[in-house]
Design an enzyme around this catalytic site. Structure first.
Site, PDB file in Angstrom:
ATOM      1  N   ASN A 195       0.874  -1.180   0.000  1.00 49.80           N
ATOM      2  CA  ASN A 195       0.000   0.000   0.000  1.00 49.80           C
ATOM      3  C   ASN A 195       0.910   1.229   0.000  1.00 49.80           C
ATOM      4  O   ASN A 195       2.141   1.106  -0.057  1.00 49.80           O
ATOM      5  CB  ASN A 195      -0.999  -0.037   1.164  1.00 49.80           C
ATOM      6  CG  ASN A 195      -0.330   0.058   2.533  1.00 49.80           C
ATOM      7  OD1 ASN A 195       0.841   0.443   2.646  1.00 49.80           O
ATOM      8  ND2 ASN A 195      -1.056  -0.292   3.578  1.00 49.80           N
ATOM      9  N   THR A 231      -1.546  -0.209  -3.848  1.00 48.25           N
ATOM     10  CA  THR A 231      -2.943   0.049  -3.492  1.00 48.25           C
ATOM     11  C   THR A 231      -2.995   1.378  -2.740  1.00 48.25           C
ATOM     12  O   THR A 231      -2.162   1.647  -1.876  1.00 48.25           O
ATOM     13  CB  THR A 231      -3.541  -1.089  -2.645  1.00 48.25           C
ATOM     14  OG1 THR A 231      -2.722  -1.301  -1.484  1.00 48.25           O
ATOM     15  CG2 THR A 231      -3.606  -2.383  -3.434  1.00 48.25           C
ATOM     16  N   GLY A 233      -5.922   2.897  -1.222  1.00 50.81           N
ATOM     17  CA  GLY A 233      -7.152   3.118  -0.465  1.00 50.81           C
ATOM     18  C   GLY A 233      -8.241   3.686  -1.350  1.00 50.81           C
ATOM     19  O   GLY A 233      -8.494   3.173  -2.451  1.00 50.81           O
ATOM     20  N   SER A 234      -8.857   4.778  -0.902  1.00 52.28           N
ATOM     21  CA  SER A 234      -9.992   5.334  -1.647  1.00 52.28           C
ATOM     22  C   SER A 234      -9.557   5.968  -2.974  1.00 52.28           C
ATOM     23  O   SER A 234     -10.399   6.342  -3.793  1.00 52.28           O
ATOM     24  CB  SER A 234     -10.731   6.358  -0.792  1.00 52.28           C
ATOM     25  OG  SER A 234      -9.818   7.356  -0.402  1.00 52.28           O
ATOM     26  N   ASP A 259     -15.935  -0.519   6.841  1.00 54.42           N
ATOM     27  CA  ASP A 259     -14.801  -1.041   7.614  1.00 54.42           C
ATOM     28  C   ASP A 259     -13.723  -1.521   6.635  1.00 54.42           C
ATOM     29  O   ASP A 259     -13.951  -2.436   5.853  1.00 54.42           O
ATOM     30  CB  ASP A 259     -15.285  -2.213   8.494  1.00 54.42           C
ATOM     31  CG  ASP A 259     -14.177  -2.756   9.405  1.00 54.42           C
ATOM     32  OD1 ASP A 259     -13.005  -2.351   9.246  1.00 54.42           O
ATOM     33  OD2 ASP A 259     -14.500  -3.603  10.268  1.00 54.42           O
ATOM     34  N   GLY A 264      -7.347  -4.856   1.957  1.00 54.24           N
ATOM     35  CA  GLY A 264      -6.087  -5.117   1.241  1.00 54.24           C
ATOM     36  C   GLY A 264      -5.871  -6.607   1.044  1.00 54.24           C
ATOM     37  O   GLY A 264      -5.370  -7.055   0.001  1.00 54.24           O
ATOM     38  N   ASP A 265      -6.259  -7.384   2.036  1.00 53.82           N
ATOM     39  CA  ASP A 265      -6.106  -8.848   1.933  1.00 53.82           C
ATOM     40  C   ASP A 265      -7.053  -9.418   0.876  1.00 53.82           C
ATOM     41  O   ASP A 265      -6.691 -10.340   0.139  1.00 53.82           O
ATOM     42  CB  ASP A 265      -6.376  -9.500   3.291  1.00 53.82           C
ATOM     43  CG  ASP A 265      -5.397  -9.022   4.343  1.00 53.82           C
ATOM     44  OD1 ASP A 265      -4.242  -8.734   3.986  1.00 53.82           O
ATOM     45  OD2 ASP A 265      -5.792  -8.915   5.520  1.00 53.82           O
ATOM     46  N   ALA A 295     -14.988  -5.960   0.258  1.00 54.10           N
ATOM     47  CA  ALA A 295     -14.568  -6.259   1.639  1.00 54.10           C
ATOM     48  C   ALA A 295     -14.795  -5.084   2.580  1.00 54.10           C
ATOM     49  O   ALA A 295     -14.859  -5.272   3.798  1.00 54.10           O
ATOM     50  CB  ALA A 295     -13.102  -6.682   1.653  1.00 54.10           C
ATOM     51  N   SER A 304     -15.875 -10.352   5.927  1.00 54.58           N
ATOM     52  CA  SER A 304     -16.038  -9.368   4.844  1.00 54.58           C
ATOM     53  C   SER A 304     -15.484  -9.850   3.509  1.00 54.58           C
ATOM     54  O   SER A 304     -15.718  -9.212   2.477  1.00 54.58           O
ATOM     55  CB  SER A 304     -15.326  -8.062   5.228  1.00 54.58           C
ATOM     56  OG  SER A 304     -13.921  -8.208   5.109  1.00 54.58           O
TER      57      SER A 304
END
Ligand code: RIB
Length: 329
Positions: A195, A231, A233-234, A259, A264-265, A295, A304
């Site tokens: 990330n 990655t 995030g948003s 949440d 990421g997983d 997720a 999730s």
């Protein structure tokens, strides 16, 4: 899918082998995070199976690709929860080693924005040695994809990556949680998925902008032997590949995020599964983005992680290489 609802059985040769952690996620939710020295009242509390290794293995297994996790659990009641969770997902429990003492624990706080803070205490995960991984060398050799993270000892990760390289198995590393890595380890990696925080730590580059993230991805590309996917995030994610100037980018799918734990997983496990199924790179990448987005719509990690039918529903039931939410620059 099998009649009992699982997607793979111990009889299936694992196509994806995960070498990683299993944790009991002890989670408190509150409207906001406490400040230093402050106590806040929370509104929910759960104890659920998690750990980056376990999450990524389950994320892949739920895409109906036979998956195994090589990991260590303790001899406590948390171990029973982790063992059952892995078994129920059809991940072969033959790959789990039980060690004396407590299982790994993650202490998680989630606020009303869905943002989280996590302290992981590895405990039993520390007992995952290169020798244990060696015991499963034939299973790694016959897999399509090896998937590792950094919640188990670094020597063990290195050894697993070496085995994958030795046998021509695609080696994926999600370098989480963030820690420095030498070039020897990175040179064993076919696909690195950090990330922004992890990419910043590995490169010293500020990754808070798209330009910074791209610069970090290109810098990491010099040190790995394949692709780098950051990655964000948003802000979505971006992927660069050795020998190509192309940048593949995804927007985040529009979902009601509550949440981020395990997102990421879900992305990493989803990407591994799509690659193992032979999807072209851009489709695999889009598939992973859908997994990550879904997720965030449910609390917790294991609960999730989306199933294949949910992912395909979000993708509109068809995999389209040049779908509008993926950009090639
Ligand atoms: O990535 C989320 C995971 O990080 C949690 O399940 C927790 O166990 C920590 O490992």
């Amino acid at each position: 899918m099998h009649p009992d609802g699982t997607v793979a059985t111990p009889d299936d040769t694992p196509q994806i082998v995960v070498v990683g952690s299993l944790n009991l996620d002890v989670t408190a939710r509150a409207t906001r995070m406490p400040d230093d020295g402050e106590t806040v009242l929370g509104d929910d509390f759960t104890m659920l199976p998690g750990g980056k290794g376990g999450n990524q293995a389950v994320a892949a297994a739920r895409q109906e690709v036979p998956t195994a996790i090589i990991g260590c659990i303790g001899s406590d009641s948390a171990a029973d929860i982790l063992y059952d969770a892995v078994r129920l997902e059809g991940c072969d429990t033959r790959f789990l080693t039980v060690v004396d003492g407590p299982s790994g624990i993650a202490h998680i706080e989630v606020d009303h924005n869905g943002d989280n803070r996590i302290i992981v205490v590895p405990l039993a995960n520390e007992a995952l040695t290169p020798a244990i991984v060696d015991h499963y060398a034939d299973d790694i050799a016959s897999a399509t994809v090896l998937l590792c993270q950094l919640e188990v000892p670094l020597d063990t990760v290195r050894h697993a990556l070496e085995l994958a390289n030795m046998h021509g198995v695609l080696a994926i590393l999600n370098p989480a949680p963030a820690r420095p890595l030498d070039d020897e380890i990175l040179s064993l990696v076919d696909l690195l998925i950090p990330n922004e925080t992890e990419a910043a730590l590995l490169t010293g580059i500020d990754t808070s902008t798209r330009g910074g993230a791209l610069a970090a991805a290109r810098a990491l590309l010099e040190r790995t032997k394949g692709d780098v996917c950051i990655t964000r995030g948003s802000a979505g994610s971006l992927l660069v590949s050795t020998g190509s100037d192309e940048v593949l980018e995804t927007e985040v799918f529009p979902v009601d995020a509550i949440d981020a734990t395990g997102a990421g997983d879900a992305f990493c496990g989803g990407l591994a599964s799509a690659i193992a199924r032979g999807l072209p790179r851009s489709e695999a990448y889009r598939y992973a983005s859908a997994c990550g987005a879904l997720a965030t719509t449910t609390h917790g990690a294991f609960p999730s992680l989306p199933r294949r039918r949910q992912v395909e529903a979000l993708l509109g039931g068809a995999m389209v290489a040049d779908a509008p939410d993926i950009t090639v620059r």
